[in-house]
Design a protein around this motif. Structure first.
Motif, short mmCIF file in Angstrom:
data_model
loop_
_atom_site.label_atom_id
_atom_site.label_comp_id
_atom_site.label_asym_id
_atom_site.label_seq_id
_atom_site.Cartn_x
_atom_site.Cartn_y
_atom_site.Cartn_z
N THR A 31 0.83 -1.20 0.00
CA THR A 31 0.00 0.00 0.00
C THR A 31 0.86 1.25 0.00
O THR A 31 0.61 2.19 -0.76
CB THR A 31 -0.97 -0.01 1.21
OG1 THR A 31 -1.80 -1.17 1.13
CG2 THR A 31 -1.84 1.24 1.22
N LEU A 32 1.88 1.29 0.84
CA LEU A 32 2.76 2.46 0.87
C LEU A 32 3.48 2.63 -0.47
O LEU A 32 3.60 3.75 -0.98
CB LEU A 32 3.77 2.35 2.03
CG LEU A 32 4.67 3.57 2.23
CD1 LEU A 32 3.85 4.83 2.48
CD2 LEU A 32 5.62 3.33 3.40
N ALA A 33 3.91 1.54 -1.07
CA ALA A 33 4.56 1.61 -2.38
C ALA A 33 3.58 2.14 -3.43
O ALA A 33 3.97 2.94 -4.30
CB ALA A 33 5.09 0.24 -2.79
N ALA A 71 -3.00 -1.41 11.63
CA ALA A 71 -4.26 -1.65 10.94
C ALA A 71 -4.47 -0.81 9.69
O ALA A 71 -5.46 -1.00 8.98
CB ALA A 71 -5.43 -1.41 11.90
N HIS A 72 -3.57 0.14 9.41
CA HIS A 72 -3.75 0.97 8.22
C HIS A 72 -2.47 1.70 7.84
O HIS A 72 -1.56 1.84 8.65
CB HIS A 72 -4.89 1.97 8.42
CG HIS A 72 -4.68 2.94 9.54
ND1 HIS A 72 -5.00 2.65 10.84
CD2 HIS A 72 -4.15 4.19 9.57
CE1 HIS A 72 -4.69 3.68 11.61
NE2 HIS A 72 -4.16 4.62 10.87
N VAL A 73 -2.45 2.14 6.60
CA VAL A 73 -1.43 3.05 6.10
C VAL A 73 -2.12 4.40 5.97
O VAL A 73 -3.26 4.47 5.49
CB VAL A 73 -0.87 2.58 4.74
CG1 VAL A 73 0.05 3.63 4.14
CG2 VAL A 73 -0.16 1.25 4.89
N GLY A 107 -6.91 -4.13 2.20
CA GLY A 107 -7.94 -4.40 1.21
C GLY A 107 -8.68 -3.16 0.71
O GLY A 107 -9.61 -3.29 -0.09
N ALA A 108 -8.29 -1.99 1.15
CA ALA A 108 -8.99 -0.77 0.74
C ALA A 108 -8.84 -0.54 -0.76
O ALA A 108 -7.77 -0.75 -1.32
CB ALA A 108 -8.44 0.43 1.50
N GLU A 109 -9.92 -0.12 -1.37
CA GLU A 109 -9.88 0.28 -2.78
C GLU A 109 -9.25 1.67 -2.83
O GLU A 109 -9.62 2.55 -2.05
CB GLU A 109 -11.29 0.35 -3.35
CG GLU A 109 -11.95 -0.99 -3.50
CD GLU A 109 -11.44 -1.75 -4.72
OE1 GLU A 109 -11.09 -1.12 -5.72
OE2 GLU A 109 -11.40 -2.99 -4.64
N ILE A 110 -8.31 1.85 -3.73
CA ILE A 110 -7.66 3.16 -3.87
C ILE A 110 -8.12 3.75 -5.18
O ILE A 110 -7.86 3.19 -6.25
CB ILE A 110 -6.13 3.01 -3.82
CG1 ILE A 110 -5.70 2.46 -2.46
CG2 ILE A 110 -5.46 4.35 -4.10
CD1 ILE A 110 -4.23 2.09 -2.37
N ASP A 111 -8.81 4.88 -5.10
CA ASP A 111 -9.24 5.61 -6.30
C ASP A 111 -8.03 6.42 -6.77
O ASP A 111 -7.78 7.53 -6.29
CB ASP A 111 -10.43 6.51 -5.96
CG ASP A 111 -10.99 7.24 -7.16
OD1 ASP A 111 -10.26 7.43 -8.16
OD2 ASP A 111 -12.17 7.63 -7.10
#
Length: 134
Positions: A31-33, A71-73, A107-111
């Protein structure tokens, strides 16, 4: 992510960010990448820095940080309250007068288009603020 160790003094920020991402062998590193790639797509002139033990992206001033939690970025936009968020990406730090953040859980969708537009709006805000000072 750890603060800069003495042996890392003088190491380019891009290498420190590469190391931080590489040390995250789960979804958080991916996610960070992904966020980093979108930032570079949004602004090829962005400057990568390493401050406060985390990646920082700037253009005529601080734009956002990349933070990693269990739990998140999180991407925290330094002046997020001053930029329009038409797609409603900001979902964290909404009470403050200055900053806004986006938490990306597993699992978050990234727009991608909306994120890049938000980043570009933050750059435009910094450029305009700098030109007012000149």
């Amino acid at each position: 992510m750890k603060k800069t160790a003495p042996e890392d003094v003088g190491v380019p920020a891009s290498q420190l960010i590469d190391r931080a991402i590489g040390a995250l062998t789960d979804w958080r590193g991916q996610t960070l990448a992904r966020m980093r790639a979108l930032i570079h797509e949004a602004d090829p002139d962005v400057v990568e820095e390493w401050k406060w033990g985390k990646p920082v992206w700037s253009h005529d001033g601080l734009i956002c940080t990349g933070e990693v939690y269990k739990a998140h970025v999180k991407t925290t936009f330094a002046h997020g309250a001053a930029i329009a968020d038409p797609k409603g990406l900001f979902n964290s730090s909404l009470d403050g007068n200055v900053r806004r953040a986006i938490d990306f859980p597993e699992g978050a969708e990234i727009d991608a288009a909306a994120f890049k537009a938000l980043f570009q709006a933050a750059v435009a805000r910094n450029v305009a603020a700098k030109s007012k000072k000149a």
